[in-house]
Write an enzyme that holds these catalytic residues in place. Sequence first.
Site, mmCIF file in Angstrom:
data_model
loop_
_atom_site.group_PDB
_atom_site.id
_atom_site.type_symbol
_atom_site.label_atom_id
_atom_site.label_comp_id
_atom_site.label_asym_id
_atom_site.label_seq_id
_atom_site.Cartn_x
_atom_site.Cartn_y
_atom_site.Cartn_z
ATOM 1 N N SER A 66 8.730 -2.108 14.479
ATOM 2 C CA SER A 66 8.398 -2.238 15.806
ATOM 3 C C SER A 66 9.781 -2.727 16.377
ATOM 4 C CB SER A 66 7.427 -3.511 16.071
ATOM 5 O OG SER A 66 7.586 -3.863 17.563
ATOM 6 N N MET A 111 -5.477 -4.625 16.089
ATOM 7 C CA MET A 111 -4.466 -5.721 16.406
ATOM 8 C C MET A 111 -4.834 -6.964 15.549
ATOM 9 S SD MET A 111 -2.209 -4.313 18.673
ATOM 10 C CE MET A 111 -1.173 -5.857 18.783
ATOM 11 N N MET A 122 0.595 -1.088 25.846
ATOM 12 C CA MET A 122 0.042 -2.336 26.551
ATOM 13 C C MET A 122 -0.087 -2.489 27.834
ATOM 14 S SD MET A 122 1.231 -4.907 22.989
ATOM 15 C CE MET A 122 2.771 -3.691 22.793
ATOM 16 N N MET A 157 5.210 -2.792 27.655
ATOM 17 C CA MET A 157 4.238 -3.974 28.127
ATOM 18 C C MET A 157 4.994 -3.849 29.507
ATOM 19 S SD MET A 157 4.781 -6.873 25.420
ATOM 20 C CE MET A 157 4.844 -6.575 23.494
ATOM 21 N N ASP A 172 -1.077 -4.282 13.533
ATOM 22 C CA ASP A 172 -0.086 -4.630 14.066
ATOM 23 C C ASP A 172 -0.260 -6.067 14.339
ATOM 24 O OD1 ASP A 172 1.846 -4.821 15.951
ATOM 25 O OD2 ASP A 172 1.258 -3.441 17.311
ATOM 26 N N ASP A 225 6.855 -0.676 21.399
ATOM 27 C CA ASP A 225 6.064 -1.467 22.183
ATOM 28 C C ASP A 225 6.081 -1.528 23.767
ATOM 29 O OD1 ASP A 225 4.223 -2.413 20.308
ATOM 30 O OD2 ASP A 225 5.808 -3.418 19.520
ATOM 31 N N HIS A 265 7.779 2.707 15.966
ATOM 32 C CA HIS A 265 6.671 1.821 16.843
ATOM 33 C C HIS A 265 7.434 1.167 17.943
ATOM 34 C CE1 HIS A 265 2.537 0.054 17.389
ATOM 35 N NE2 HIS A 265 3.378 -0.882 17.883
ATOM 36 N N HIS A 274 2.917 2.305 21.741
ATOM 37 C CA HIS A 274 1.844 1.385 21.724
ATOM 38 C C HIS A 274 1.761 0.856 23.193
ATOM 39 C CE1 HIS A 274 -0.102 -2.702 20.740
ATOM 40 N NE2 HIS A 274 -0.824 -2.014 21.221
HETATM 41 C C1 DX5 Z 1 3.060 -7.229 19.901
HETATM 42 C C2 DX5 Z 1 3.347 -6.033 19.463
HETATM 43 C C3 DX5 Z 1 3.711 -5.654 18.118
HETATM 44 C C4 DX5 Z 1 4.553 -6.686 17.653
HETATM 45 C C5 DX5 Z 1 4.584 -6.991 16.154
HETATM 46 O O1 DX5 Z 1 2.155 -7.142 20.808
HETATM 47 O O2 DX5 Z 1 2.398 -5.048 19.620
HETATM 48 O O3 DX5 Z 1 4.129 -4.361 17.510
HETATM 49 O O4 DX5 Z 1 6.108 -6.145 17.808
HETATM 50 O O5 DX5 Z 1 5.672 -7.725 15.755
HETATM 51 P P1 DX5 Z 1 5.438 -8.911 14.510
HETATM 52 O O6 DX5 Z 1 5.674 -7.787 13.157
HETATM 53 O O7 DX5 Z 1 6.779 -9.697 14.502
HETATM 54 O O8 DX5 Z 1 4.357 -9.531 14.585
HETATM 55 ZN ZN ZN Z 2 2.701 -2.698 18.662
#
Ligand code: DX5
Ligand code: ZN
Length: 228
Positions: free
Chosen positions: A17, A144, A76, A45, A182, A43, A41, A74
């Site tokens: 990620s 998650m 979010m 947001m 994740d 992320d 991956h 991903h």
């Molecule tokens: C959090 C993300 C994850 C995050 C995971 O909301 O969806 O992908 O980057 O990070 P770690 O592996 O540090 O928990």
């Molecule tokens: Zn993620």
Amino acid sequence: MKEVASGPVGQVRIAPSILSADFGSLATGVELVDAQTDWLHVDVMDGHFVPNITIGPPVVKSLRRYSDKFFDCHLMISQPDRYLEAFRDAGANGCTVHVEVGGTSELIAQMRSLGLHVGLAANPDTPFSAVEPYLADLDLLLLMTAFPGFGGQAFMGEVMDKVRLARERIDEGHLALNLEVDGGIDPDTIGVARKAGANVFVAGNAIFARPDPLAAAATLREAALLSA
Ligand code: DX5
Ligand code: ZN
């Protein structure tokens, strides 16, 4: 869209990620871990579905120049329907939307028609029954193991019952579906999640916050394979 294969369904996949990478030199981070990882991956947001704001299609487009990996985006975000096409055009290979945002059937159809690998995510406190009706229409189920929004949180072991249930249903139905976890994945928890039935492992801090991210990714893969 650049065609990138996701690889055989069900095989162990390490998906770093980039949320935990240095945003000032993302390309360097991505290239650094390339040899020991499988997917990338990303992320996304929006400051609405989750409190944090991260990156959008322009960053995906830029990163596409530095990586041939399967881009696992991903989302979010509250209104993914407005952005799926832009992510596809930017070079996303798969997009994962959250079941909590609603309109899941329509989103799945939209992702399919865009030629994206179709992912559906569920928060730690969302029951399996919320995603179960869609299993046969998905390429990826993301359960998650921390609440979305931030990297570096603790792994929630209580989600493993849901992972086991998902793996049972996938196997019973002979579904061509990857099962991703994740949140808080590290060399210890990856084994727990693998034993429960997950096969795609997202890791942010356990890779990019380590002094040697490439070696950290290799360690994760070894730990996953050893615990099968
Ligand atoms: C959090 C993300 C994850 C995050 C995971 O909301 O969806 O992908 O980057 O990070 P770690 O592996 O540090 O928990
Ligand atoms: Zn993620």
